[in-house]
Design an enzyme around this catalytic site. Structure first.
Site, PDB file in Angstrom:
ATOM      1  N   TYR A  61       1.109 -11.426  60.339  1.00 40.25           N
ATOM      2  CA  TYR A  61      -0.031 -10.672  60.828  1.00 40.25           C
ATOM      3  C   TYR A  61      -1.275 -11.524  60.636  1.00 40.25           C
ATOM      4  CZ  TYR A  61      -2.455  -6.468  62.319  1.00 40.25           C
ATOM      5  OH  TYR A  61      -3.210  -5.571  63.014  1.00 40.25           O
ATOM      6  N   LYS A 116      22.023   4.184  76.507  1.00 34.43           N
ATOM      7  CA  LYS A 116      21.927   3.023  77.394  1.00 34.43           C
ATOM      8  C   LYS A 116      21.402   1.817  76.622  1.00 34.43           C
ATOM      9  CE  LYS A 116      22.339   1.935  81.828  1.00 34.43           C
ATOM     10  NZ  LYS A 116      23.367   2.437  82.750  1.00 34.43           N
ATOM     11  N   GLU A 158      16.689   4.382  85.450  1.00 38.00           N
ATOM     12  CA  GLU A 158      17.881   5.149  85.080  1.00 38.00           C
ATOM     13  C   GLU A 158      17.679   6.625  85.390  1.00 38.00           C
ATOM     14  OE1 GLU A 158      21.775   5.106  83.494  1.00 38.00           O
ATOM     15  OE2 GLU A 158      20.401   3.443  83.805  1.00 38.00           O
ATOM     16  N   ALA A 220      24.110   5.856  94.527  1.00 35.51           N
ATOM     17  CA  ALA A 220      25.289   5.009  94.355  1.00 35.51           C
ATOM     18  C   ALA A 220      25.970   4.733  95.689  1.00 35.51           C
ATOM     19  CB  ALA A 220      26.268   5.659  93.382  1.00 35.51           C
TER      20      ALA A 220
END
Length: 412
Positions: A61, A116, A158, A220
């Site tokens: 940092y 996912k 998605e 799809a």
């Protein structure tokens, strides 16, 4: 190195907690292992550098970080080397088309998006962050993702409902210089093509010899049709709820009108069942049930890919009576068409070469590489490898990276 996705809970912690239901109801964790596994979420972020003392702190940092920030400000491309950007994907949804659940909203979609993300990590070594957006307007989604994009090396769209998903992906691809990939479309298409390549090889036929019928003209179905035509399949007809998508129909949306322009060379019309007569391939991505008589009318040695979950359009027991190769979307039958075979390696390959986009050539290369993993073990019940085959992701990654370089979209 990007931060590792982990779950810091111990096994006992993850299974002994409780999900409160109120009103004295029994906690869901106590009788359903799915709730026990999901308690607290399926992922976390873990630092990849130690902060043990003030010297570590001053490097990680302030003041050390200021040097890196200044260098990136002067040479923006350094962000790929000195942050996690080039190794992390945003998994973006609006929760409108989640699995078989439909429009359940952003919060309810999070378990899927977390899943996912951990599949990206487990199968492709790619870090991913789930982002569920509380908006469904196309403009708002596009603008939001564009503003988030500087933090990520790629965007995986998605579970966004059609037809909005087509427009969102198109506009993001136009505005961003990182890969944008709608997995419901292209992941499904890649794995389907890989399985079809091997089914054709098993039967001694070329793709150009095949006539395919697709049930479903959503995300799809449209993507599969495009990819099959691009790969050289002889003819492809797509059917929606009203029958075969053909140029003579007057009720087509712009997406379906485009679909009609490059499919159905035979000029078929009417029902899905009538289109299946003499067809070599059935691909189901719509749900519903196809009558056994229609399956029986297909060509000898046909392929049936009934991919709806949890109930395939044609049950494998029925399909096996007439088809030489049968595939489904389920893990409890052979030849599972599973997107996890594609998207981790596709993104890993694209990120490896810092690709600006994912091209059709990269998708075709992914399908060919996936099919090649089966090799000499090819059989009617093994036209597509298992997601747990450790050869899958490396093969897809290498093929996608090579294709990106060949097509001029790689930047390293």
């Amino acid at each position: 190195m990007a931060a590792e996705i982990v779950n810091p809970r111990s096994d006992s912690e993850s299974r002994n907690g409780h999900t409160e239901q109120g009103d004295g109801a029994e906690p869901l964790d106590s009788f359903d292992p799915a709730f026990a596994l999901h308690r607290g979420g399926k992922m976390a972020v873990q630092a990849t550098v130690p902060i043990r003392d003030k010297d570590d702190l001053s490097l990680a940092y302030t003041p050390g970080v200021a040097k890196v920030c200044s260098a990136i400000a002067e040479q923006p491309e350094l962000v790929h080397d000195y942050t996690w950007k080039s190794q992390v994907v945003a998994v973006v949804t609006d929760g409108t088309a989640v699995l078989g659940l439909g429009d359940i909203g952003p919060e309810a979609s999070l378990p899927v998006m977390e899943g996912k993300a951990i599949l990206f990590k487990q199968f492709g070594g790619v870090d991913a962050v789930p982002i569920a957006l509380n908006c469904t307007d196309v403009d708002e989604i596009v603008e939001t993702v564009v503003r988030l994009a500087p933090s990520f090396g790629g965007v995986n769209l998605e579970d966004i409902s059609a037809p909005r998903c087509f427009e969102i992906e198109k506009r993001l691809q136009e505005r961003l210089d990182i890969p944008v990939f709608h997995d419901d479309q292209h992941g499904t298409a890649v794995v389907t093509l890989a399985a079809l390549r091997n089914a054709a090889r098993l039967s001694g036929r070329a793709l150009g010899d095949l006539r395919a019928v697709i049930s479903g003209a959503g995300a799809a179905g449209v993507a599969i049709a495009k990819m099959l035509i691009e790969a050289g399949v002889g003819d492809v007809a797509v059917a929606d709820r009203k029958g075969v998508v053909s140029r003579d129909r007057e009720d087509l949306t712009p997406i379906k009108a485009e679909l009609a322009s490059f499919t159905n060379k035979a000029g078929l019309s009417g029902s899905l069942e009538s289109a299946l007569a003499g067809a070599d391939v059935f691909i189901g991505v719509s749900g519903g049930t196809v009558p056994e008589a229609a399956v029986a009318s297909m060509a000898e040695g046909a392929f049936v890919f009934a991919m709806a979950n949890p109930d395939p359009e044609v049950h494998p027991e029925v399909a096996h009576k007439y088809a030489a190769v049968v595939a489904t979307g389920r893990s409890d039958f052979p030849n599972q068409i599973n997107n996890v075979l594609a998207f981790p390696g596709i993104f890993a390959g694209a990120l490896q070469v810092r690709a600006s986009r994912i091209t059709e050539g990269m998708k075709l290369a992914a399908a060919e590489a996936l099919a090649s993993v089966v090799g000499d073990d090819l059989a009617a019940d093994y036209v597509i490898p298992s997601p747990f085959d450790e050869r899958v992701a490396p093969a897809v990654t290498a093929a996608v990276a090579a294709a990106a370089r060949a097509e001029g979209v790689a930047r390293r």
